[in-house]
Design an enzyme around this catalytic site. Sequence first.
Site, PDB file in Angstrom:
ATOM      1  N   CYS A   4      34.918  35.312  43.882  1.00 40.80           N
ATOM      2  CA  CYS A   4      35.500  35.027  42.372  1.00 40.80           C
ATOM      3  C   CYS A   4      36.659  34.159  42.325  1.00 40.80           C
ATOM      4  CB  CYS A   4      36.158  36.464  42.195  1.00 40.80           C
ATOM      5  SG  CYS A   4      37.650  36.914  42.953  1.00 40.80           S
TER       6      CYS A   4
ATOM      7  N   GLU B 287      38.936  48.961  47.572  1.00 46.21           N
ATOM      8  CA  GLU B 287      39.039  49.285  46.239  1.00 46.21           C
ATOM      9  C   GLU B 287      40.272  50.612  46.032  1.00 46.21           C
ATOM     10  OE1 GLU B 287      35.054  50.202  44.934  1.00 46.21           O
ATOM     11  OE2 GLU B 287      34.388  48.003  44.961  1.00 46.21           O
TER      12      GLU B 287
ATOM     13  N   GLU C  92      37.667  38.412  50.525  1.00 41.73           N
ATOM     14  CA  GLU C  92      38.234  36.990  50.881  1.00 41.73           C
ATOM     15  C   GLU C  92      39.741  36.949  51.116  1.00 41.73           C
ATOM     16  OE1 GLU C  92      35.977  37.924  48.918  1.00 41.73           O
ATOM     17  OE2 GLU C  92      34.542  36.320  48.052  1.00 41.73           O
TER      18      GLU C  92
ATOM     19  N   CYS D 268      39.952  34.553  43.880  1.00 39.87           N
ATOM     20  CA  CYS D 268      39.817  34.387  45.598  1.00 39.87           C
ATOM     21  C   CYS D 268      39.766  32.960  45.479  1.00 39.87           C
ATOM     22  CB  CYS D 268      38.808  34.905  46.312  1.00 39.87           C
ATOM     23  SG  CYS D 268      38.823  36.684  46.342  1.00 39.87           S
TER      24      CYS D 268
ATOM     25  N   ASN E  95      36.419  44.161  51.432  1.00 42.36           N
ATOM     26  CA  ASN E  95      37.026  44.625  50.098  1.00 42.36           C
ATOM     27  C   ASN E  95      37.765  46.162  50.318  1.00 42.36           C
ATOM     28  OD1 ASN E  95      34.508  45.316  50.133  1.00 42.36           O
ATOM     29  ND2 ASN E  95      34.209  45.646  48.221  1.00 42.36           N
TER      30      ASN E  95
ATOM     31  N   CYS F  68      39.481  41.797  46.967  1.00 44.45           N
ATOM     32  CA  CYS F  68      38.344  41.312  47.574  1.00 44.45           C
ATOM     33  C   CYS F  68      38.611  40.974  49.040  1.00 44.45           C
ATOM     34  CB  CYS F  68      37.938  39.787  46.846  1.00 44.45           C
ATOM     35  SG  CYS F  68      37.493  40.028  45.033  1.00 44.45           S
TER      36      CYS F  68
HETATM   37  N1  THU Z   1      34.182  41.521  45.863  1.00 42.37           N
HETATM   38  C1  THU Z   1      34.825  41.173  47.024  1.00 42.37           C
HETATM   39  O1  THU Z   1      35.267  41.583  47.919  1.00 42.37           O
HETATM   40  N2  THU Z   1      34.474  39.564  46.864  1.00 42.37           N
HETATM   41  C2  THU Z   1      33.805  38.665  46.178  1.00 42.37           C
HETATM   42  O2  THU Z   1      33.634  37.700  46.274  1.00 42.37           O
HETATM   43  C3  THU Z   1      33.625  39.536  44.996  1.00 42.37           C
HETATM   44  C4  THU Z   1      34.025  40.811  44.609  1.00 42.37           C
HETATM   45  C5  THU Z   1      34.370  42.967  45.713  1.00 42.37           C
HETATM   46  C6  THU Z   1      35.597  43.486  44.955  1.00 42.37           C
HETATM   47  C7  THU Z   1      34.882  45.062  44.646  1.00 42.37           C
HETATM   48  O3  THU Z   1      35.582  45.739  45.477  1.00 42.37           O
HETATM   49  C8  THU Z   1      33.640  44.984  44.454  1.00 42.37           C
HETATM   50  O4  THU Z   1      33.430  43.561  45.290  1.00 42.37           O
HETATM   51  C9  THU Z   1      32.676  44.929  43.277  1.00 42.37           C
HETATM   52  O5  THU Z   1      33.191  43.818  42.473  1.00 42.37           O
END
Ligand code: THU
Length: 134
Positions: A91, A49, A60, A94, A47, A58
């Site tokens: 999520c 941010e 994925e 994704c 991920n 994310c």
């Molecule tokens: N996130 C992912 O990378 N994958 C997921 O399946 C759910 C959420 C990340 C997004 C963000 O950087 C952090 O997790 C919190 O939501």
Amino acid sequence: MALKKAQLEDLIALAREAMGAAYAPYSGYRVGAVAFTDKGDAYTGCNVENASYGLTVCAERVAIWKAISESQDQIVALVIAVEDKEMPRPCGACLQVMAEFAGQDLQIVTVRGDGSYESLTLDDCLPMPFRLES
Ligand code: THU
């Protein structure tokens, strides 16, 4: 077709390693992923941010976009690893992106911090994706 155990364990190790590159200064929730293709190639993601929050991507989707941008077109397994004690769940955004490049039998493997994992399919997680049939 589900991955063989040895192959699955290699991909889990890769996803956990990919989590090391996570850029998650805002949530502190670190995620690693691997997109494994029908050609037998593995693409990692983490991920990423952003200070504007909404631009966060994310793990994925990072893995899938790396695969597709390297001319892959079918993903057969997606491994998602977190360091958290709770099992991760991809999520909705994704899942919809997965549906673009995989069948409903896509194997989704989720791995939590203690290394235990679950194997699901895209059909379990998103039984009715939006698809434009031609
Ligand atoms: N996130 C992912 O990378 N994958 C997921 O399946 C759910 C959420 C990340 C997004 C963000 O950087 C952090 O997790 C919190 O939501």
